[in-house]
Design a protein around this motif. Sequence first.
Motif, PDB file in Angstrom:
ATOM      1  N   ASN A   1       0.714  -1.209   0.088  1.00  0.00           N
ATOM      2  CA  ASN A   1      -0.010   0.105  -0.245  1.00  0.00           C
ATOM      3  C   ASN A   1       0.822   1.222   0.011  1.00  0.00           C
ATOM      4  O   ASN A   1       0.083   2.455   0.045  1.00  0.00           O
ATOM      5  CB  ASN A   1      -0.845   0.062   1.009  1.00  0.00           C
ATOM      6  CG  ASN A   1      -1.986  -0.911   1.171  1.00  0.00           C
ATOM      7  OD1 ASN A   1      -2.003  -1.530  -0.019  1.00  0.00           O
ATOM      8  ND2 ASN A   1      -2.838  -1.280   2.391  1.00  0.00           N
ATOM      9  N   MET A   2       2.209   1.129   0.250  1.00  0.00           N
ATOM     10  CA  MET A   2       3.061   2.351   0.024  1.00  0.00           C
ATOM     11  C   MET A   2       3.878   2.514  -1.026  1.00  0.00           C
ATOM     12  O   MET A   2       4.656   3.560  -1.312  1.00  0.00           O
ATOM     13  CB  MET A   2       3.867   2.351   1.318  1.00  0.00           C
ATOM     14  CG  MET A   2       3.252   3.338   2.812  1.00  0.00           C
ATOM     15  SD  MET A   2       2.773   4.901   2.176  1.00  0.00           S
ATOM     16  CE  MET A   2       4.293   5.763   2.046  1.00  0.00           C
ATOM     17  N   LYS A   3       3.668   1.430  -2.130  1.00  0.00           N
ATOM     18  CA  LYS A   3       4.668   1.634  -3.251  1.00  0.00           C
ATOM     19  C   LYS A   3       4.247   2.722  -3.850  1.00  0.00           C
ATOM     20  O   LYS A   3       5.457   3.493  -4.232  1.00  0.00           O
ATOM     21  CB  LYS A   3       4.541   0.077  -3.798  1.00  0.00           C
ATOM     22  CG  LYS A   3       5.382  -0.656  -3.736  1.00  0.00           C
ATOM     23  CD  LYS A   3       5.257  -1.937  -4.525  1.00  0.00           C
ATOM     24  CE  LYS A   3       5.783  -3.307  -4.010  1.00  0.00           C
ATOM     25  NZ  LYS A   3       5.130  -4.517  -4.812  1.00  0.00           N
ATOM     26  N   THR A   4       3.157   3.085  -4.303  1.00  0.00           N
ATOM     27  CA  THR A   4       2.900   4.264  -5.135  1.00  0.00           C
ATOM     28  C   THR A   4       3.452   5.550  -4.573  1.00  0.00           C
ATOM     29  O   THR A   4       4.084   6.316  -5.320  1.00  0.00           O
ATOM     30  CB  THR A   4       1.426   4.286  -5.587  1.00  0.00           C
ATOM     31  OG1 THR A   4       1.034   2.862  -6.111  1.00  0.00           O
ATOM     32  CG2 THR A   4       0.957   5.265  -6.489  1.00  0.00           C
ATOM     33  N   ALA A   5       3.210   5.602  -3.431  1.00  0.00           N
ATOM     34  CA  ALA A   5       3.636   7.091  -2.619  1.00  0.00           C
ATOM     35  C   ALA A   5       5.043   7.053  -2.574  1.00  0.00           C
ATOM     36  O   ALA A   5       5.581   8.112  -2.746  1.00  0.00           O
ATOM     37  CB  ALA A   5       2.889   7.067  -1.105  1.00  0.00           C
ATOM     38  N   LEU A   6       5.751   5.882  -2.319  1.00  0.00           N
ATOM     39  CA  LEU A   6       7.107   5.867  -2.440  1.00  0.00           C
ATOM     40  C   LEU A   6       7.877   6.247  -3.844  1.00  0.00           C
ATOM     41  O   LEU A   6       8.668   7.133  -3.712  1.00  0.00           O
ATOM     42  CB  LEU A   6       7.644   4.616  -1.867  1.00  0.00           C
ATOM     43  CG  LEU A   6       9.274   4.394  -2.138  1.00  0.00           C
ATOM     44  CD1 LEU A   6      10.042   5.098  -1.178  1.00  0.00           C
ATOM     45  CD2 LEU A   6       9.764   2.947  -2.066  1.00  0.00           C
ATOM     46  N   PHE A   7       7.184   5.755  -4.735  1.00  0.00           N
ATOM     47  CA  PHE A   7       7.573   5.951  -6.080  1.00  0.00           C
ATOM     48  C   PHE A   7       7.357   7.414  -6.778  1.00  0.00           C
ATOM     49  O   PHE A   7       8.403   8.037  -7.190  1.00  0.00           O
ATOM     50  CB  PHE A   7       7.022   4.935  -7.422  1.00  0.00           C
ATOM     51  CG  PHE A   7       7.440   3.713  -7.113  1.00  0.00           C
ATOM     52  CD1 PHE A   7       8.905   3.225  -6.958  1.00  0.00           C
ATOM     53  CD2 PHE A   7       6.646   2.485  -7.128  1.00  0.00           C
ATOM     54  CE1 PHE A   7       9.222   2.016  -6.981  1.00  0.00           C
ATOM     55  CE2 PHE A   7       7.220   1.305  -7.220  1.00  0.00           C
ATOM     56  CZ  PHE A   7       8.619   0.977  -6.945  1.00  0.00           C
ATOM     57  N   GLN A   8       6.260   7.694  -6.159  1.00  0.00           N
ATOM     58  CA  GLN A   8       5.843   9.206  -6.631  1.00  0.00           C
ATOM     59  C   GLN A   8       6.754  10.308  -5.849  1.00  0.00           C
ATOM     60  O   GLN A   8       7.243  11.260  -6.341  1.00  0.00           O
ATOM     61  CB  GLN A   8       4.304   9.727  -6.272  1.00  0.00           C
ATOM     62  CG  GLN A   8       3.476   8.902  -7.116  1.00  0.00           C
ATOM     63  CD  GLN A   8       1.815   9.207  -6.846  1.00  0.00           C
ATOM     64  OE1 GLN A   8       1.655   9.674  -5.852  1.00  0.00           O
ATOM     65  NE2 GLN A   8       1.048   8.854  -7.635  1.00  0.00           N
ATOM     66  N   THR A   9       7.160  10.032  -4.705  1.00  0.00           N
ATOM     67  CA  THR A   9       8.090  10.897  -3.838  1.00  0.00           C
ATOM     68  C   THR A   9       9.557  10.604  -4.449  1.00  0.00           C
ATOM     69  O   THR A   9      10.147  11.953  -4.615  1.00  0.00           O
ATOM     70  CB  THR A   9       8.311  10.365  -2.426  1.00  0.00           C
ATOM     71  OG1 THR A   9       6.799  10.236  -1.765  1.00  0.00           O
ATOM     72  CG2 THR A   9       8.791  11.489  -1.320  1.00  0.00           C
ATOM     73  N   TYR A  10       9.950   9.764  -4.742  1.00  0.00           N
ATOM     74  CA  TYR A  10      11.079   9.367  -5.542  1.00  0.00           C
ATOM     75  C   TYR A  10      11.212  10.369  -6.881  1.00  0.00           C
ATOM     76  O   TYR A  10      12.008  11.069  -6.987  1.00  0.00           O
ATOM     77  CB  TYR A  10      11.586   7.994  -5.683  1.00  0.00           C
ATOM     78  CG  TYR A  10      12.745   7.755  -6.633  1.00  0.00           C
ATOM     79  CD1 TYR A  10      13.953   7.662  -5.931  1.00  0.00           C
ATOM     80  CD2 TYR A  10      12.652   7.295  -7.974  1.00  0.00           C
ATOM     81  CE1 TYR A  10      15.216   7.638  -6.576  1.00  0.00           C
ATOM     82  CE2 TYR A  10      13.695   7.071  -8.614  1.00  0.00           C
ATOM     83  CZ  TYR A  10      15.120   7.167  -8.145  1.00  0.00           C
ATOM     84  OH  TYR A  10      16.367   6.948  -8.610  1.00  0.00           O
ATOM     85  N   GLU A  11      10.122  10.143  -7.524  1.00  0.00           N
ATOM     86  CA  GLU A  11       9.964  10.764  -8.792  1.00  0.00           C
ATOM     87  C   GLU A  11       9.985  12.411  -8.736  1.00  0.00           C
ATOM     88  O   GLU A  11      10.500  13.100  -9.420  1.00  0.00           O
ATOM     89  CB  GLU A  11       8.962  10.356  -9.623  1.00  0.00           C
ATOM     90  CG  GLU A  11       8.799   8.977 -10.023  1.00  0.00           C
ATOM     91  CD  GLU A  11      10.053   8.765 -10.923  1.00  0.00           C
ATOM     92  OE1 GLU A  11      10.641   9.547 -11.597  1.00  0.00           O
ATOM     93  OE2 GLU A  11      10.634   7.466 -10.995  1.00  0.00           O
ATOM     94  N   ALA A  12       9.435  12.854  -7.685  1.00  0.00           N
ATOM     95  CA  ALA A  12       9.404  14.078  -7.330  1.00  0.00           C
ATOM     96  C   ALA A  12      10.659  14.949  -6.889  1.00  0.00           C
ATOM     97  O   ALA A  12      10.863  15.856  -6.903  1.00  0.00           O
ATOM     98  CB  ALA A  12       8.262  14.442  -6.338  1.00  0.00           C
ATOM     99  N   THR A  13      11.665  13.908  -6.475  1.00  0.00           N
ATOM    100  CA  THR A  13      12.935  14.671  -6.056  1.00  0.00           C
ATOM    101  C   THR A  13      13.808  14.978  -7.149  1.00  0.00           C
ATOM    102  O   THR A  13      13.986  13.910  -7.887  1.00  0.00           O
ATOM    103  CB  THR A  13      13.560  13.519  -4.985  1.00  0.00           C
ATOM    104  OG1 THR A  13      12.615  12.946  -4.109  1.00  0.00           O
ATOM    105  CG2 THR A  13      14.773  14.152  -4.402  1.00  0.00           C
TER     106      THR A  13
END
Lengths: 247, 502
Positions: A177-189
């Motif tokens: 359930n956290m994968k998408t949020a993690l990827f989005q945070t990574y992409e936003a960096t």
Amino acid sequence: MLNILKNRFEQGCRTSPYPKTPVQLPPRYRGRPEINPNAPVDLARRCAAACPQDAIDAENKTIDMGRCVFCGTCQRISDGQFVTFTQDFALSVSEKKHLITRGTLPDLARHARQHFKKLFGRSLQLRQVSAAGCNACEADLNVLATPFFDLARFGINFVASPRHADGIVVTGPVSRNMKTALFQTYEATPEPRVVIAVGSCALSGGPFRGSPEITEGLDKLLPVDLYIPGCPPHPMTNLHALLTFFK
Amino acid sequence: MTTDFKPISNGAAIALADVPHFSLDNFACRALHLVSNGGKVVQFFAYPHGDRLRFLAVLRTDTLLTATCDAPDTYPAMTATCENFHLFEREIAEQTGIIPRGHPWLKMVRYHANARGVADVFGNDYQEDIPGKYDYYAVSGDEIHEVAVGPVHAGVIEPGHFRFNCIGERVLNLEIQLGYQHRGVEPLLLQAAPNRRPFIAESIAGDTAVANSLCLAQAIEALSGMPVDAGAKIIRTIGLELERIANHVGDLGALSNDVAFLAPANYCGRMRGDFLNMSLLLCGNRFGKGLVRPGGVRFCLTDDIRNTLVQRIAELKPQVSHVIDLIFSTSSVRSRFEGCGRVSRSDAEKLGLVGPAGRACGLPYDARRCFPTEHYGNLDIPENAEATGDVYARAKVRADETMQSIRLIESLLRHPVETHCVDGENLPLTPDSLVVTINEAWRGELSHCILTDETGRILHYKVKDPSFHNWNGLSMALRNTGISDFPLNNKSFNLSYCGFDL
């Protein structure tokens, strides 16, 4: 006003002199493990069988600090004849293979990517992503902001947005359930970006290993630059890693 | 013939055959009667019985009461009569696919497929990995706006989604959607080798590691008849109180920070660390991980360590007391704390709030006093009930408890403590049994429940974190409160995301 001043006086100055002066952790603290390569193999096998984290390779006589939760069971079983945990809190490595060790870790400062030091040595802004751990790693990252550790004096800060960050610090075994949020945070960096994995869960799934809901190691999802072992890593372990790797 | 729910003792195993088994109607009728008359739900879940499911409820009045019934595929929701069952019924629906008909707010709890492989109650496709993909409760109108926060928050905080419906600055409704941290703890505790269980329990919520491992240890001890010596009980009590103090002190600082009074925030941050370091001194881990194991503790309290602890507490006690006094005597702090985020006593009753959040609303329940375990039966735990239910009351309860816990530890450290250290021996568990353990974690009532099958294997493992009761308290606190007061209210509860998500 008088009350504020009285308290200020009573509290005193609490900031640690580290890294100028070494810090000694209490005797029961379990830091860098050391393996006795001459220990009998059946002793090593007994330790491996008792290890709740399946972190010990009895044949090669190594311990995987990524899986280890530093409980000290192996030290107790072998009475220190096979594994001993030292008070050394310098545990971090830059390559995953170095987590599997007999006790000698490569010099983190020399293994650091030199362009990171150049880019982030004077100012490092990090975004933390809490991805399904137990909140102990987060808590011991948070204390770096307290007066004792005072991370900001080294030019390192935790920031509110990945847009302001030079990298992300990930804790927890990254639940489904956290994968998408993690990827989005990574992409936003913005690039070049650093990825730091903190704690046994982020390194290997930790105590949740075997659950279908989690990921057994952040490196299966993102390229990781710095691995900080522990369950949770002591704040000194985190501080040592950040200062050595980036300064 | 058994006619009512059976009284059981905290941490004592009973044979499943001795648990009264009712028809669904009789079960629901009795449970609703008990809870409508001031009882509370401690545990309510479905467990496998042969190839069918059964419901099991553990309720509390001044005793613990339990009963079971056969679980149907669908049944009339008890929440429709009694709000206490609200999240429990949603959890059952998510975990088993059993539908509570007429449930006023049937939505997912943690966003995962059910274990039975039957149709999902919520119609979710779990190939998509966003728990927030859901039509949030919405308010419409000219000046209505929504604020969405999370799952990734602006600080070093656990993930969760908050959806505010506001009119201007005022919050009409706050909906909280968690589940991002779901790790499958309960199924994992069933599958994992016995020597892994304490490590999993300690990682359910790291800030509640001692309380969780205590609940697990007491349950295993009850099921295996493992004795625990008096010294170990004292050390476990000290461990649990250190955990309470560290968290309360840290949160008092965070509350101070959220009203922009930065000096106490920094002092509390440092002092919290000093209490964590006491756990480090005792067991080598700042969160008390590895201290408690079935059968006792892994680390003894040597006289050296005891004396060091006594010295450190003697130094810290006046500092903590003075900083608390500084926070509560500052008028600008009082003006922000008082009246902010009020939860009425009747709402707290209906939601079944526990711990400091409940005590702040006038519900004096404290498991240490009501269902004492370990050394608590010999200690005097005050009631600590406040009346106002606001941020002030929640902060005040926690400040009072901090000082009380410091005094408790002082008294426990006065005499030498002897114990025989253990390292998680694995004894066989009594077959066909039930045990419920309850401990007062720093957030309130924490409960584990284990059922064993006819071979002595664990048939069902259920964990209930106090946050399971209290998250809806935070929602209620935000009603008609300025949205800028959310951080302050959030900190005054400081609930667990991972303890809830499991």
